[in-house]
Design an enzyme around this catalytic site. Structure first.
Site, PDB file in Angstrom:
ATOM      1  N   ASP A  60     -78.931 -23.191 -29.285  1.00  0.00           N
ATOM      2  CA  ASP A  60     -79.692 -23.648 -30.461  1.00  0.00           C
ATOM      3  C   ASP A  60     -79.872 -25.157 -30.509  1.00  0.00           C
ATOM      4  OD1 ASP A  60     -80.236 -21.266 -31.678  1.00  0.00           O
ATOM      5  OD2 ASP A  60     -78.930 -21.572 -33.406  1.00  0.00           O
ATOM      6  N   PRO A  61     -81.087 -25.644 -30.315  1.00  0.00           N
ATOM      7  CA  PRO A  61     -81.311 -27.082 -30.531  1.00  0.00           C
ATOM      8  C   PRO A  61     -81.051 -27.517 -31.972  1.00  0.00           C
ATOM      9  CG  PRO A  61     -83.104 -26.142 -29.235  1.00  0.00           C
ATOM     10  CD  PRO A  61     -82.262 -24.991 -29.700  1.00  0.00           C
ATOM     11  N   HIS A  62     -81.278 -26.614 -32.934  1.00  0.00           N
ATOM     12  CA  HIS A  62     -81.061 -27.059 -34.327  1.00  0.00           C
ATOM     13  C   HIS A  62     -79.579 -27.073 -34.727  1.00  0.00           C
ATOM     14  CE1 HIS A  62     -82.050 -22.720 -35.943  1.00  0.00           C
ATOM     15  NE2 HIS A  62     -80.802 -22.801 -35.580  1.00  0.00           N
ATOM     16  N   TYR A  81     -96.521  -8.778 -15.172  1.00  0.00           N
ATOM     17  CA  TYR A  81     -96.211 -10.191 -15.320  1.00  0.00           C
ATOM     18  C   TYR A  81     -95.639 -10.797 -14.042  1.00  0.00           C
ATOM     19  CZ  TYR A  81     -94.643 -14.386 -17.650  1.00  0.00           C
ATOM     20  OH  TYR A  81     -94.473 -15.677 -18.039  1.00  0.00           O
ATOM     21  N   GLY A 132     -81.365 -19.002 -33.141  1.00  0.00           N
ATOM     22  CA  GLY A 132     -80.411 -18.315 -32.279  1.00  0.00           C
ATOM     23  C   GLY A 132     -80.441 -16.804 -32.474  1.00  0.00           C
ATOM     24  N   THR A 184     -68.957 -19.229 -34.325  1.00  0.00           N
ATOM     25  CA  THR A 184     -69.523 -19.819 -35.533  1.00  0.00           C
ATOM     26  C   THR A 184     -68.438 -20.309 -36.489  1.00  0.00           C
ATOM     27  OG1 THR A 184     -71.182 -18.117 -35.243  1.00  0.00           O
ATOM     28  CG2 THR A 184     -71.316 -19.406 -37.249  1.00  0.00           C
ATOM     29  N   SER A 200     -97.174 -15.839 -33.734  1.00  0.00           N
ATOM     30  CA  SER A 200     -97.551 -17.225 -34.001  1.00  0.00           C
ATOM     31  C   SER A 200     -96.301 -18.060 -34.238  1.00  0.00           C
ATOM     32  CB  SER A 200     -98.438 -17.293 -35.242  1.00  0.00           C
ATOM     33  OG  SER A 200     -99.703 -16.765 -34.936  1.00  0.00           O
TER      34      SER A 200
END
Ligand code: PLP
Length: 637
Positions: free
Chosen positions: A399-401, A430, A165, A308, A450
């Site tokens: 956030d998927p996690h 682009y 996130g 949070t 990466s």
């Protein structure tokens, strides 16, 4: 059980999705399925290696395998792995256990863990399409899922899986910064395109108008020059791009983002929150007004869906309305929603066709899932309206996690208008075209370099199995919110109890949390000293956290947080009053310690079992307090 290779994972019938079948389980209940699939996936990979030119000579012969050096290397490998496993088991936090009620963690979806482990063997790198032909398209698909989830038009939006996130927030501010500076850059290199506009007007062009201007510079062959003259090339030397307005409940990644992007932490302005811990819209309006009067631009406003610490949901609908009002008065800003935590909650409001449900229909549907109509667990109308308005903001972090129940580390971002990517792209002008594999070269438009394709695979697998609507994630989120409400109710039912010979009172921070977080504090009845109360809650936290010694001793685990006056203003005042702490004490001590539990486990909200579970937590807590008080650290005054 041989896995069924003919199964179609694409669009399964999920009418009767069983949440219990999705997770390995606190007692590894689903171990047989898990193991058989893992075996299968590993076999697949081993065969894949063999099947790629099976006649190639092996690099290691049976003879080599019997040599002393070979065997010794294997022994060392085994011992390293045993050591690793020992360390993991010794000190890892048991997220999977229903005794764990701390941060945003619980068990993760088996399908995601398996997808991640299997994909790691293939080691794709999503930075370029060439190194991730299987997983880069998955990352783009997940981006489309995020966009659909928040209500963006799939034809013009974009999204992708970020490392977390924090990185998604960096990307949002990066886009907002370059966008804000772009009209000024055009004024410099192609003034005819913005004729008659003052610098103030240029700094207040609506995001959509700036993107039209971007298109116009492309048509006029001025785009590369304009881009170069924007903050991307010129940095922030040309003009002050203005303030970043965030609620005081924001995540600290926003300060980091302002620092990294060269805006400076001093440009971050905290907007106070109400006693519901939602951004105070009146104060926001005053703040923007005051800046406008001195011609100080507002670069961006960030709303938070699922704070949070408190799980509060800012009123995004009001934020969107406020933005239109200011736009009519010539004041514009980028609007981002940080829904790192709350993002998947949007699934609760969508039907099987991904349509946003009307409030009454939603209640009927939730009743069908066992949540009582209008009762606790059903999101309030305000929360519903906030989620509905996500479709009208410029970008959203998800956030998927966190509430996606996917293993670390996977964040995500959705952008309403993909033309904005032109402002950060490092490939020639682009132009997004989903049919063009070159557009899968993610490295040229994202912050990361990466990156593990295994993460995209893990999120992708979760989304293919668990639909992003009420039938899938909605059901999981509903259970988790239901659990939080039940926790609050149980707390309320034991307002007063005795421990260590003293009467203890307890209060939830919010009687009706917007999401699945329960913050609470305990106090001695009659104690009006805030520092004494803080000391008590600190001691309870120490007794029920990783700090209490060997993990296996922990009967339950919670987290905690400190609400400071410097940040929260007077938002906690009413809560303190309920605990017998007056305003003077708040002025003096300026901080309150609270215990914080995120209720993510979807199986403790099950109606038949949860009252007894919550009561058992509270009796453990009571025992902790008993021990703490009996130890004599809190003599009666
Ligand atoms: C967790 C969180 C973040 C940061 O996300 P990470 O994935 O931990 O980097 C940002 N904003 C909010 C509201 C969060 O809850």
């Amino acid at each position: 059980m041989p896995p069924n290779r003919a199964a179609q994972p694409a669009r399964p019938d999920t009418k009767a999705m069983s949440v219990e079948a999705l997770f390995l389980g606190p007692q590894s209940e689903n171990r047989e399925f898990f193991r058989s699939m893992l075996d299968f996936l590993i076999d697949e990979h081993l065969h894949w290696r063999r099947d790629f030119h099976p006649r190639d000579a092996p690099i290691v012969s049976p003879d080599e395998m019997r040599r002393a050096g070979f065997l010794a290397t294997q022994d060392r490998m085994r011992s390293v792995l045993l050591d690793l496993s020992a360390r993991l088991k010794d000190t890892s936090t048991p997220w999977f256990s229903t005794r764990y009620l701390g941060h945003m963690n619980s068990d993760t979806l088996m399908v995601s863990s398996l997808a991640q482990m299997a994909t790691t063997l293939y080691n794709p790198n999503n930075v370029t399409y060439e190194s991730s032909m299987a997983t880069s398209p998955m990352e783009i698909e997940c981006g489309q899922d995020f966009a659909r989830l928040v209500g963006f038009d799939p034809k013009s939006s974009w999204g992708h899986v970020t490392a977390d996130g924090t990185i998604a927030n960096y990307e949002a501010l990066w886009l907002a910064r370059n966008l804000k500076s772009f009209p000024l850059a055009v004024h410099e290199v192609a003034p005819a395109l913005v004729k008659g506009k003052t610098p103030w007007a240029l700094l207040n062009l609506a995001p959509a108008d700036t993107l039209d201007l971007l298109d116009a510079t492309k048509k006029a062959d001025q785009f590369p020059k304009a881009l170069r003259a924007s903050a991307r090339g010129a940095g922030l030397t040309r003009s002050n791009l203005g303030k970043l307005l965030v609620p005081s409940t924001r995540h600290y990644s926003w300060e980091k983002a302002a620092d990294l992007l060269g805006l400076g932490v001093d440009q971050v302005v905290s907007v106070p929150v109400t006693d519901r811990f939602r951004m105070d819209m009146d104060r926001l309006r005053e703040t923007i007004d005051a800046f406008a009067r001195t011609e100080t631009p507002v670069l961006a406003v960030v709303g938070v869906v699922g704070t949070t610490e408190e799980g509060a949901v800012d009123q995004i609908d009001q934020l969107v309305r406020l933005r239109s009002e200011f736009a009519r008065a010539g004041v514009s800003f980028y609007l981002h929603v940080d829904a790192a935590f709350g993002g998947y909650g949007a699934a609760l409001f969508r039907d099987a066709d991904s349509r946003f449900l009307e409030y009454n229909a939603l209640q009927t549907q939730l009743a069908g899932l066992g949540l009582e109509r209008g009762g606790p667990g059903v999101p309030s109308r305000e929360v519903w309206a906030a989620y509905r308005a996500l479709a009208d903001v410029d970008s959203v972090t998800i956030d998927p996690h966190k509430m996606g129940y996917v293993p670390y580390s996977a964040g995500g971002i959705a952008l309403r208008d993909r033309r904005i990517l032109g402002l950060v792209s490092y490939s020639a002008a682009y132009v997004f075209d989903s049919a063009n594999p070159l557009d899968m070269n993610l490295g040229s438009v994202i912050l990361e370099g990466s990156k593990a394709g295994a993460m995209a695979a893990s999120v992708w697998a979760a989304h293919r199995l668990v639909p992003l609507d009420l039938r899938g994630y909605g059901q999981i989120v509903a259970r988790s919110i239901g659990g939080a409400y039940h926790f609050v109710r149980t707390l309320e039912s034991m307002r007063e109890f005795t421990a260590g010979g003293r009467t203890i009172i307890c209060e939830p921070l919010l009687a009706r949390p917007d999401y699945n977080v329960v913050c609470m504090a305990f106090n001695f009845k009659g104690n009006s000293s805030l520092s004494e109360m803080n000391r008590l809650n600190e001691a309870i936290y120490h007794a029920s956290s990783y700090e209490s010694g060997p993990l296996y001793n922990d009967e339950w685990i919670t987290s905690h947080t400190v609400l400071e006056k410097g940040l929260y203003g007077d938002a906690p005042k009413r809560f303190l009053e309920r605990l017998g702490i007056g305003a003077k004490e708040w002025e003096k001590v300026e901080a309150v310690n609270v215990l914080r539990s995120v209720v993510m486990h979807p199986w403790i909200a099950n109606n038949s079992t949860y009252p007894e579970r919550w009561e058992s937590y509270l009796s453990i807590m009571q025992k902790d307090i008993d021990r703490i008080v009996a130890a004599g650290a809190f003599p009666e005054k």
